[in-house]
Design a protein around this motif. Structure first.
Motif, PDB file in Angstrom:
ATOM      1  N   ILE A  85     -51.439   9.798  56.156  1.00  0.00           N
ATOM      2  CA  ILE A  85     -50.302   9.380  57.104  1.00  0.00           C
ATOM      3  C   ILE A  85     -49.980  10.381  57.975  1.00  0.00           C
ATOM      4  O   ILE A  85     -49.572  10.178  59.128  1.00  0.00           O
ATOM      5  N   LEU A  86     -49.655  11.560  57.323  1.00  0.00           N
ATOM      6  CA  LEU A  86     -49.246  12.782  58.376  1.00  0.00           C
ATOM      7  C   LEU A  86     -50.198  12.909  59.543  1.00  0.00           C
ATOM      8  O   LEU A  86     -49.824  13.271  60.661  1.00  0.00           O
ATOM      9  N   THR A  87     -51.466  12.728  59.173  1.00  0.00           N
ATOM     10  CA  THR A  87     -52.425  12.941  60.307  1.00  0.00           C
ATOM     11  C   THR A  87     -52.536  12.087  61.107  1.00  0.00           C
ATOM     12  O   THR A  87     -52.367  12.197  62.701  1.00  0.00           O
ATOM     13  N   GLN A  88     -52.027  10.740  60.839  1.00  0.00           N
ATOM     14  CA  GLN A  88     -51.851   9.526  61.816  1.00  0.00           C
ATOM     15  C   GLN A  88     -50.679   9.832  62.782  1.00  0.00           C
ATOM     16  O   GLN A  88     -50.822   9.756  63.882  1.00  0.00           O
ATOM     17  N   ARG A  89     -49.694  10.260  62.037  1.00  0.00           N
ATOM     18  CA  ARG A  89     -48.496  10.651  62.735  1.00  0.00           C
ATOM     19  C   ARG A  89     -48.493  11.629  63.790  1.00  0.00           C
ATOM     20  O   ARG A  89     -47.640  11.914  64.844  1.00  0.00           O
ATOM     21  N   SER A  90     -49.270  12.473  63.680  1.00  0.00           N
ATOM     22  CA  SER A  90     -49.624  13.445  64.680  1.00  0.00           C
ATOM     23  C   SER A  90     -50.227  13.074  66.131  1.00  0.00           C
ATOM     24  O   SER A  90     -50.245  13.784  67.052  1.00  0.00           O
ATOM     25  N   ARG A  91     -50.740  11.797  65.885  1.00  0.00           N
ATOM     26  CA  ARG A  91     -51.223  11.282  67.081  1.00  0.00           C
ATOM     27  C   ARG A  91     -50.142  10.326  67.732  1.00  0.00           C
ATOM     28  O   ARG A  91     -50.374   9.704  68.660  1.00  0.00           O
ATOM     29  N   ILE A  92     -49.169  10.404  67.008  1.00  0.00           N
ATOM     30  CA  ILE A  92     -47.943   9.466  67.490  1.00  0.00           C
ATOM     31  C   ILE A  92     -46.724  10.130  67.836  1.00  0.00           C
ATOM     32  O   ILE A  92     -45.967  10.683  66.736  1.00  0.00           O
ATOM     33  N   GLY A  93     -46.431  10.422  69.174  1.00  0.00           N
ATOM     34  CA  GLY A  93     -44.942  11.388  69.371  1.00  0.00           C
ATOM     35  C   GLY A  93     -43.790  10.611  68.973  1.00  0.00           C
ATOM     36  O   GLY A  93     -43.907   9.443  69.311  1.00  0.00           O
ATOM     37  N   PHE A  94     -42.806  11.278  68.571  1.00  0.00           N
ATOM     38  CA  PHE A  94     -41.431  10.498  68.216  1.00  0.00           C
ATOM     39  C   PHE A  94     -40.341  11.394  68.672  1.00  0.00           C
ATOM     40  O   PHE A  94     -40.214  12.470  68.245  1.00  0.00           O
ATOM     41  N   VAL A  95     -39.468  10.821  69.593  1.00  0.00           N
ATOM     42  CA  VAL A  95     -38.357  11.677  70.268  1.00  0.00           C
ATOM     43  C   VAL A  95     -37.016  10.807  69.707  1.00  0.00           C
ATOM     44  O   VAL A  95     -36.971   9.751  70.018  1.00  0.00           O
ATOM     45  N   PHE A  96     -36.458  11.678  68.637  1.00  0.00           N
ATOM     46  CA  PHE A  96     -35.180  11.109  67.904  1.00  0.00           C
ATOM     47  C   PHE A  96     -33.938  11.161  68.770  1.00  0.00           C
ATOM     48  O   PHE A  96     -33.860  11.863  69.925  1.00  0.00           O
ATOM     49  N   GLN A  97     -33.030  10.488  68.512  1.00  0.00           N
ATOM     50  CA  GLN A  97     -31.759  10.232  69.071  1.00  0.00           C
ATOM     51  C   GLN A  97     -31.206  11.654  68.932  1.00  0.00           C
ATOM     52  O   GLN A  97     -30.565  12.053  70.165  1.00  0.00           O
ATOM     53  N   ALA A  98     -31.331  12.211  67.834  1.00  0.00           N
ATOM     54  CA  ALA A  98     -30.464  13.424  67.520  1.00  0.00           C
ATOM     55  C   ALA A  98     -31.169  14.775  67.594  1.00  0.00           C
ATOM     56  O   ALA A  98     -30.816  15.663  66.841  1.00  0.00           O
ATOM     57  N   PHE A  99     -32.118  14.633  68.445  1.00  0.00           N
ATOM     58  CA  PHE A  99     -32.833  15.912  68.782  1.00  0.00           C
ATOM     59  C   PHE A  99     -33.830  16.439  67.628  1.00  0.00           C
ATOM     60  O   PHE A  99     -35.162  16.657  67.646  1.00  0.00           O
ATOM     61  N   ASN A 100     -33.316  16.596  66.493  1.00  0.00           N
ATOM     62  CA  ASN A 100     -33.837  17.174  65.077  1.00  0.00           C
ATOM     63  C   ASN A 100     -34.623  18.386  65.320  1.00  0.00           C
ATOM     64  O   ASN A 100     -35.854  18.487  64.805  1.00  0.00           O
ATOM     65  N   LEU A 101     -34.246  19.368  66.393  1.00  0.00           N
ATOM     66  CA  LEU A 101     -34.773  20.490  66.326  1.00  0.00           C
ATOM     67  C   LEU A 101     -34.360  21.641  65.189  1.00  0.00           C
ATOM     68  O   LEU A 101     -33.493  21.160  64.456  1.00  0.00           O
ATOM     69  N   PHE A 102     -35.175  22.665  64.763  1.00  0.00           N
ATOM     70  CA  PHE A 102     -34.910  23.408  63.683  1.00  0.00           C
ATOM     71  C   PHE A 102     -34.063  24.634  64.292  1.00  0.00           C
ATOM     72  O   PHE A 102     -34.380  25.235  65.157  1.00  0.00           O
ATOM     73  N   PRO A 103     -32.862  24.546  63.744  1.00  0.00           N
ATOM     74  CA  PRO A 103     -31.900  25.480  64.362  1.00  0.00           C
ATOM     75  C   PRO A 103     -32.147  27.067  64.184  1.00  0.00           C
ATOM     76  O   PRO A 103     -31.506  27.850  64.959  1.00  0.00           O
ATOM     77  N   HIS A 104     -33.235  27.385  63.136  1.00  0.00           N
ATOM     78  CA  HIS A 104     -33.446  28.702  62.912  1.00  0.00           C
ATOM     79  C   HIS A 104     -34.728  29.166  63.676  1.00  0.00           C
ATOM     80  O   HIS A 104     -35.008  30.250  63.669  1.00  0.00           O
ATOM     81  N   LEU A 105     -35.270  28.350  64.345  1.00  0.00           N
ATOM     82  CA  LEU A 105     -36.587  28.639  65.306  1.00  0.00           C
ATOM     83  C   LEU A 105     -36.109  28.976  66.669  1.00  0.00           C
ATOM     84  O   LEU A 105     -35.161  28.035  67.294  1.00  0.00           O
TER      85      LEU A 105
END
Length: 252
Positions: A85-105
């Motif tokens: 499933i993770l492999t399939q998701r790598s071919r489907i981009g997803f932009v969330f409402q709340a950004f979901n960036l990693f704050p420590h990176l």
């Protein structure tokens, strides 16, 4: 034109509350589809079901002809292994409402995290990420951290992150709803720039002006069903369903 996304009989309930009631939808490859509807109509649940973040109770999703999240075994669907499933998701981009960036990176590390975790070449991943950051107008922010950016800038980083794996399909879940009004345009301009590049876009949004300008097809949902769909002109100028007319009269 070939089909990038096929949804058939998509049904989902949370407890005894139906959220999706047998959705059928086809999205043409390279097109921009905007999904509109009131809060609670099932838009975000449908989007999350496309990449199997929500498991359907009935029905299926195909992207580029491939079943997502399940396989056929005998006369039923069975869940794929999480790795697949993770492999399939790598071919489907997803932009969330709340950004979901990693704050420590850093911004560059946020964009390169996915390809590097998939064992892609590090130097190549960094080069591609820098090109994408330049494309969304943030090349000078590569070494910054999310907290140092505005909401609009963070969402543009999230779009670059969704693009870095070169997905066939990108899903946007109300990408401007968490932004101050003056920041909305900069994000919509980036999404508009993706239209016509060959990437298939499905956008859940309340931005009617964006839908009218950019969408190839507009889908109106209410109470877990697709009420009607058509070109922007058909939906906004001559909607055929009373529920669509009522919704548009409130938001236009």
């Amino acid at each position: 034109m070939s089909t990038a996304l096929e949804i058939r009989g998509a049904t989902k309930a949370f407890g005894d509350k139906p959220v999706l009631r047998g959705i059928d939808l086809d999205v043409a490859r390279g097109s921009v589809t905007v999904i509109l509807g009131p809060s609670g109509s099932g838009k975000s649940t449908l989007l999350r079901a496309i990449n199997h973040l929500e498991k359907l109770d009935q029905g299926f999703v195909r992207v580029a002809g491939e079943l997502i999240g399940v396989k056929v075994k005998g006369d039923r669907f069975v869940e794929l292994h999480e790795r697949d499933i993770l492999t399939q998701r790598s071919r489907i981009g997803f932009v969330f409402q709340a950004f979901n960036l990693f704050p420590h990176l850093t911004i560059l590390e946020n964009v390169t995290e996915a390809p590097i975790s998939l064992a892609r070449d590090v130097a190549e991943s960094r080069e591609k990420a820098l090109i994408l950051l330049d494309r969304v107008g943030l090349a000078d922010k590569a070494a910054a951290y999310p907290r140092q950016l505005s909401g609009g800038q963070q969402q543009r980083v999230a779009i670059a992150r969704a693009l870095v794996l070169e997905p066939e399909l990108i899903l946007f879940d109300e990408p401007t709803s968490a932004l101050d009004p003056e920041l909305v345009r900069e994000v919509l301009d980036v999404i508009s720039g993706l239209a016509g590049t060959g990437t298939t876009l499905v956008v859940v949004t309340h931005e009617i002006g964006f839908a009218r300008e950019v969408a190839d097809r507009v889908v109106f949902m209410d109470e877990g069903v697709i009420v009607e769909q058509g070109t922007p002109a058909e939906i906004f100028d001559t909607p055929s369903h009373p529920r669509t007319r009522e919704f548009l009269s409130r938001v236009l």
